[in-house]
Write an enzyme that holds these catalytic residues in place. Sequence first.
Site, PDB file in Angstrom:
ATOM      1  N   LYS A   4       2.056  -3.360   6.477  1.00 41.97           N
ATOM      2  CA  LYS A   4       2.348  -3.532   5.048  1.00 41.97           C
ATOM      3  C   LYS A   4       3.845  -3.404   4.784  1.00 41.97           C
ATOM      4  O   LYS A   4       4.408  -4.139   3.974  1.00 41.97           O
ATOM      5  CB  LYS A   4       1.552  -2.509   4.220  1.00 41.97           C
ATOM      6  CG  LYS A   4       0.072  -2.849   4.139  1.00 41.97           C
ATOM      7  CD  LYS A   4      -0.138  -4.147   3.370  1.00 41.97           C
ATOM      8  CE  LYS A   4      -1.539  -4.690   3.476  1.00 41.97           C
ATOM      9  NZ  LYS A   4      -1.731  -5.963   2.773  1.00 41.97           N
TER      10      LYS A   4
ATOM     11  N   TYR B 291      -1.612  -0.076  10.409  1.00 42.48           N
ATOM     12  CA  TYR B 291      -1.913  -0.696   9.107  1.00 42.48           C
ATOM     13  C   TYR B 291      -0.720  -0.544   8.158  1.00 42.48           C
ATOM     14  O   TYR B 291      -0.230  -1.514   7.576  1.00 42.48           O
ATOM     15  CB  TYR B 291      -3.174  -0.072   8.489  1.00 42.48           C
ATOM     16  CG  TYR B 291      -3.317  -0.442   7.037  1.00 42.48           C
ATOM     17  CD1 TYR B 291      -3.680  -1.729   6.676  1.00 42.48           C
ATOM     18  CD2 TYR B 291      -3.010   0.477   6.022  1.00 42.48           C
ATOM     19  CE1 TYR B 291      -3.757  -2.099   5.344  1.00 42.48           C
ATOM     20  CE2 TYR B 291      -3.086   0.118   4.695  1.00 42.48           C
ATOM     21  CZ  TYR B 291      -3.454  -1.167   4.356  1.00 42.48           C
ATOM     22  OH  TYR B 291      -3.515  -1.529   3.039  1.00 42.48           O
TER      23      TYR B 291
ATOM     24  N   SER C 274       0.832  -1.205   0.000  1.00 44.48           N
ATOM     25  CA  SER C 274       0.000   0.000   0.000  1.00 44.48           C
ATOM     26  C   SER C 274       0.864   1.252   0.000  1.00 44.48           C
ATOM     27  O   SER C 274       1.969   1.254   0.559  1.00 44.48           O
ATOM     28  CB  SER C 274      -0.848  -0.001   1.267  1.00 44.48           C
ATOM     29  OG  SER C 274      -1.461   1.247   1.471  1.00 44.48           O
TER      30      SER C 274
HETATM   31  C1  WQD Z   1      -9.115  10.411   0.362  1.00 47.77           C
HETATM   32  C2  WQD Z   1      -9.141  11.906   0.621  1.00 47.77           C
HETATM   33  C3  WQD Z   1      -9.662  12.503   2.897  1.00 47.77           C
HETATM   34  C4  WQD Z   1     -13.917  11.329   2.784  1.00 47.77           C
HETATM   35  C5  WQD Z   1      -6.764   5.412   2.585  1.00 47.77           C
HETATM   36  C6  WQD Z   1      -5.681   4.746   3.347  1.00 47.77           C
HETATM   37  C7  WQD Z   1      -4.642   4.238   2.422  1.00 47.77           C
HETATM   38  C8  WQD Z   1      -5.269   3.336   1.362  1.00 47.77           C
HETATM   39  C9  WQD Z   1      -6.398   4.010   0.673  1.00 47.77           C
HETATM   40  C10 WQD Z   1      -5.294   0.989   1.899  1.00 47.77           C
HETATM   41  C11 WQD Z   1      -8.481  12.272   1.962  1.00 47.77           C
HETATM   42  C12 WQD Z   1     -10.700  13.018   1.935  1.00 47.77           C
HETATM   43  C13 WQD Z   1     -12.571  11.531   2.496  1.00 47.77           C
HETATM   44  C14 WQD Z   1     -14.794  12.449   2.890  1.00 47.77           C
HETATM   45  C15 WQD Z   1     -12.929  13.889   2.427  1.00 47.77           C
HETATM   46  N1  WQD Z   1      -5.807   2.152   1.939  1.00 47.77           N
HETATM   47  N2  WQD Z   1     -12.100  12.796   2.323  1.00 47.77           N
HETATM   48  N3  WQD Z   1     -14.260  13.685   2.691  1.00 47.77           N
HETATM   49  O1  WQD Z   1      -6.972   8.382   3.369  1.00 47.77           O
HETATM   50  O2  WQD Z   1      -6.101   8.824   1.025  1.00 47.77           O
HETATM   51  O3  WQD Z   1      -6.185   6.525   1.902  1.00 47.77           O
HETATM   52  O4  WQD Z   1      -7.320   4.498   1.638  1.00 47.77           O
HETATM   53  O5  WQD Z   1      -4.260   0.632   1.469  1.00 47.77           O
HETATM   54  O6  WQD Z   1      -3.711   3.557   3.147  1.00 47.77           O
HETATM   55  O7  WQD Z   1      -5.100   5.679   4.239  1.00 47.77           O
HETATM   56  O8  WQD Z   1      -8.278   7.599   1.324  1.00 47.77           O
HETATM   57  O9  WQD Z   1     -10.569   7.688   0.490  1.00 47.77           O
HETATM   58  O10 WQD Z   1     -10.168   7.851   2.994  1.00 47.77           O
HETATM   59  O11 WQD Z   1      -9.543   9.736   1.540  1.00 47.77           O
HETATM   60  O12 WQD Z   1     -12.517  15.049   2.289  1.00 47.77           O
HETATM   61  O13 WQD Z   1     -16.004  12.333   3.134  1.00 47.77           O
HETATM   62  O14 WQD Z   1     -10.503  12.292   0.744  1.00 47.77           O
HETATM   63  O15 WQD Z   1      -9.408  13.457   3.891  1.00 47.77           O
HETATM   64  O16 WQD Z   1      -7.795  13.477   1.776  1.00 47.77           O
HETATM   65  P1  WQD Z   1      -6.836   7.954   1.986  1.00 47.77           P
HETATM   66  P2  WQD Z   1      -9.722   8.157   1.605  1.00 47.77           P
END
Ligand code: WQD
Length: 326
Positions: free
Chosen positions: A145, A141, A117
């Site tokens: 990984k 997490y 990841s």
């Molecule tokens: C994306 C962006 C939020 C919801 C995570 C894991 C990463 C990987 C993928 C596994 C961020 C913003 C979100 C909302 C928002 N997982 N957001 N409003 O955090 O980049 O990655 O998933 O391997 O390890 O950390 O993904 O989809 O949660 O967020 O503004 O209602 O969207 O703050 O900037 P993230 P995400």
Amino acid sequence: MTWLITGGAGYIGAHVVRAMTEAGERAVVYDDLSTGIAGRVPDEVPLVVGSTLDGERVERVLAEHEVTGVVHLAAKKQVGESVELPLHYYRENVEGLRVLLEAVTAAGVPSFVFSSSAAVYGMPDVDLVTEETPCAPMSPYGETKLAGEWLVRATGRATGLATASLRYFNVAGAASPELADVGVFNLIPMVFERLTENLPPRVFGDDYPTPDGSCVRDYIHVVDLAEAHVAAARALRSSPGRDLTLNIGRGEGVSVREMIDHINAITGYDRPPTVTPRRPGDPARVVASADRAATELAWKAKHDVQAMITSAWEGWVRLHPGAARG
Ligand code: WQD
């Protein structure tokens, strides 16, 4: 070759199974069905229900199905939950992998593809994250990984097992509505949920040092990601000792605000977002350099974020029929 696909009943795993079989490879799924769904596994693909922590069981399955390669996706993947339950994450993701690798090496299986990841990078302070960017995971997490990559690489060095660790960036979309992600843990489904409940989508912070102030990510269609697994699996074939670590992304940054604009346009909701405080631990920008995967695998993502959102929305509407507009 026959590939054992652990976690093959999960959202990403089921796409890998589909891509492998469409490419003419034989697949066997090994999944404990804790979050996997048996119905995602095609009828012609054997499904063995079991845990990677059960080494004897894995060894039997490797022998019975004459497995010649493993794609290991079975893991826990929620960042927030890993902070609450670190020991559970280390057990499932690290100990589960260690036991699996013991069985794989005992059985003399020559190839191993590991689901890693972008979480291994933590808060990278670079425009494009290369595989040489220092790893500094921010959550248990991400730690599991990174530790997993170490286990995989060390085993390869010691035994000649050919290995590939694929660092996924932000995975989205679906090959078909039935294979869509059913979890509501990432931006796209979280926005769908808000829109469906007639609430404004939320932007978690708009004071980041990015062009529009919201966080920038590299979204990758799960169909492209699955193709990368096929390419990696094939690259390992007949390559004892090969050791690949590859970013799997598109190399293109998209902001949260841009994503919400696309989602509004595609779903027809047209609901302006509201800005809430930053979510703790979110890096401002995480965008892959996808060059190494292009060079090593001759692989490149083909789908854009519109395709990801459109296919994810079809999956959402299948589960929430009242959500569709017009
Ligand atoms: C994306 C962006 C939020 C919801 C995570 C894991 C990463 C990987 C993928 C596994 C961020 C913003 C979100 C909302 C928002 N997982 N957001 N409003 O955090 O980049 O990655 O998933 O391997 O390890 O950390 O993904 O989809 O949660 O967020 O503004 O209602 O969207 O703050 O900037 P993230 P995400």
